[in-house]
Design an enzyme around this catalytic site. Structure first.
Site, mmCIF file in Angstrom:
data_model
loop_
_atom_site.group_PDB
_atom_site.id
_atom_site.type_symbol
_atom_site.label_atom_id
_atom_site.label_comp_id
_atom_site.label_asym_id
_atom_site.label_seq_id
_atom_site.Cartn_x
_atom_site.Cartn_y
_atom_site.Cartn_z
ATOM 1 N N GLU A 162 49.756 48.871 64.418
ATOM 2 C CA GLU A 162 50.453 47.904 65.287
ATOM 3 C C GLU A 162 51.013 48.591 66.525
ATOM 4 O O GLU A 162 51.747 49.584 66.425
ATOM 5 C CB GLU A 162 51.582 47.205 64.502
ATOM 6 C CG GLU A 162 52.337 46.196 65.370
ATOM 7 C CD GLU A 162 53.161 45.179 64.609
ATOM 8 O OE1 GLU A 162 53.163 45.189 63.359
ATOM 9 O OE2 GLU A 162 53.810 44.352 65.289
ATOM 10 N N ASP A 216 55.161 39.156 56.506
ATOM 11 C CA ASP A 216 56.590 38.840 56.458
ATOM 12 C C ASP A 216 57.069 38.370 57.840
ATOM 13 O O ASP A 216 58.231 38.009 58.012
ATOM 14 C CB ASP A 216 57.422 40.003 55.913
ATOM 15 C CG ASP A 216 57.378 41.241 56.794
ATOM 16 O OD1 ASP A 216 56.632 41.247 57.788
ATOM 17 O OD2 ASP A 216 58.102 42.212 56.478
HETATM 18 O O1 KIV Z 1 54.064 40.408 59.091
HETATM 19 C C1 KIV Z 1 53.027 40.407 59.767
HETATM 20 O O2 KIV Z 1 52.542 39.378 60.246
HETATM 21 C C2 KIV Z 1 52.383 41.689 60.001
HETATM 22 C C3 KIV Z 1 51.294 41.726 61.027
HETATM 23 C C4 KIV Z 1 51.909 41.870 62.362
HETATM 24 C C5 KIV Z 1 50.336 42.813 60.755
HETATM 25 O O3 KIV Z 1 52.766 42.654 59.413
#
Ligand code: KIV
Length: 311
Positions: free
Chosen positions: A194, A57
């Site tokens: 993260e 997202d």
């Molecule tokens: O939305 C995204 O790209 C993510 C990554 C940072 C893992 O959740």
């Protein structure tokens, strides 16, 4: 997980499954993962042999220009997931469930159904640890493979305040360990870590049987995920400290656009190579210059055309 030969010699493409990811992990292979948001990025990642693609997202920020991921809708995510799935024929595609689409198990099932049935994804990702574990359990029980996501959870940005490393104190670190265990126990096939400290990511990785996919969490995770736009040098905003640029596409694209604009304005584009000519004899006829001119036969149809012979 790859292309295999068939008796007729035709290439048969086999999609990576969660069992393949588990096997890679059991074999000690690190799992390269990347986000993709559209057909070309997915196709390139797939052709490069990346086994796991997330339609993150982060789409909201890096592609749609929103300030946070909170603004991304389920419709937008499903639309982009469909494009990614068309581009990725081998990789396992994970759709990122947007903010507030999974507060209850019923909501989660509805949103996951859209990702898998309309979008064509093979799995979904949800943010949150112990609080999200019951939702993960329901999804998994209903046949939806789930990737967890703990540490910095961008959907909670308005609650967290700002993007910063999570789990630096004893209590926060223990809470994250409990979150990771809850997500794994609930049946997730992998978990994104993260922005957490390296040692904590290593300790969580050691304690889980499922692979940890790190972003900004150091090298001890079972795999790594990066944003396509960051590693290609396409990000409009600053590059996070954890990202490494493998290309400088923004600069290259800017240069290319300037060159294109110059070629158009000075008349050097399009040139002979980019131009199609028709048969000159046919063209003579079109303009009524040819002795074979048959325009008269079509009188009525082309009366209004100003042909050379009438000028
Ligand atoms: O939305 C995204 O790209 C993510 C990554 C940072 C893992 O959740």
């Amino acid at each position: 997980m790859s292309a295999t030969g068939t008796p007729g010699g035709a290439e048969r493409i086999v999609r990576t499954t969660v069992a393949d990811i588990a096997r890679m992990h059991a074999d000690g292979q690190r799992i390269p993962t990347v986000t993709a948001y559209d057909y070309p990025s997915a196709r390139l990642a797939d052709e490069a042999g990346i086994p796991l693609i997330l339609v993150g997202d982060s789409l909201g920020q890096v592609i749609l220009g929103y300030e946070t991921t909170v603004r991304v809708s389920l419709d937008e995510m499903v639309h982009h997931t469909r494009a990614v799935v068309r581009g990725a024929r081998r990789a396992l595609v994970v759709g990122d469930m947007p903010f507030l689409t999974y507060p209850t198990a019923d909501d989660a099932l509805g949103a996951a159904a859209r990702f898998l049935q309309e979008g064509g994804a093979q799995a979904v990702k949800v943010e949150g640890g112990r609080r999200t574990a019951p939702v993960i359990e329901t999804l998994v029980r209903n046949g939806v493979p789930v990737m967890g996501h703990i540490g910095l959870t961008p959907q909670a940005i308005h609650a967290i305040g700002k993007v910063r490393v999570q789990g630096k104190t004893r209590d926060q670190a223990r809470a994250l360990m409990a979150d990771a265990l809850a997500v794994a126990e609930a049946g997730a096939f992998a978990i994104v870590l993260e922005l957490i400290p390296e040692q904590l990511a290593g300790a969580i990785t050691e304690r889980l049987r499922i692979p940890t996919i790190g972003i900004g969490s150091g090298p001890l995770c079972s795999g790594q995920i990066q944003l396509f736009t960051d590693i290609m040098g396409l990000s409009v905003d600053h590059l996070p400290r954890h990202a490494r640029r493998y290309l400088h596409l923004r600069e290259s694209i800017a240069e290319a656009l300037h060159a294109y604009a110059t070629d158009v304005t000075d008349g050097s584009f399009p040139g002979v190579a980019e131009t199609v000519r028709m048969d000159d004899a046919v063209f003579e006829e079109v303009l009524g210059r040819s002795p074979l001119d048959r325009a008269d036969a079509d009188a009525g149809l082309y009366d209004a055309l100003p042909l050379d012979r009438d000028l």
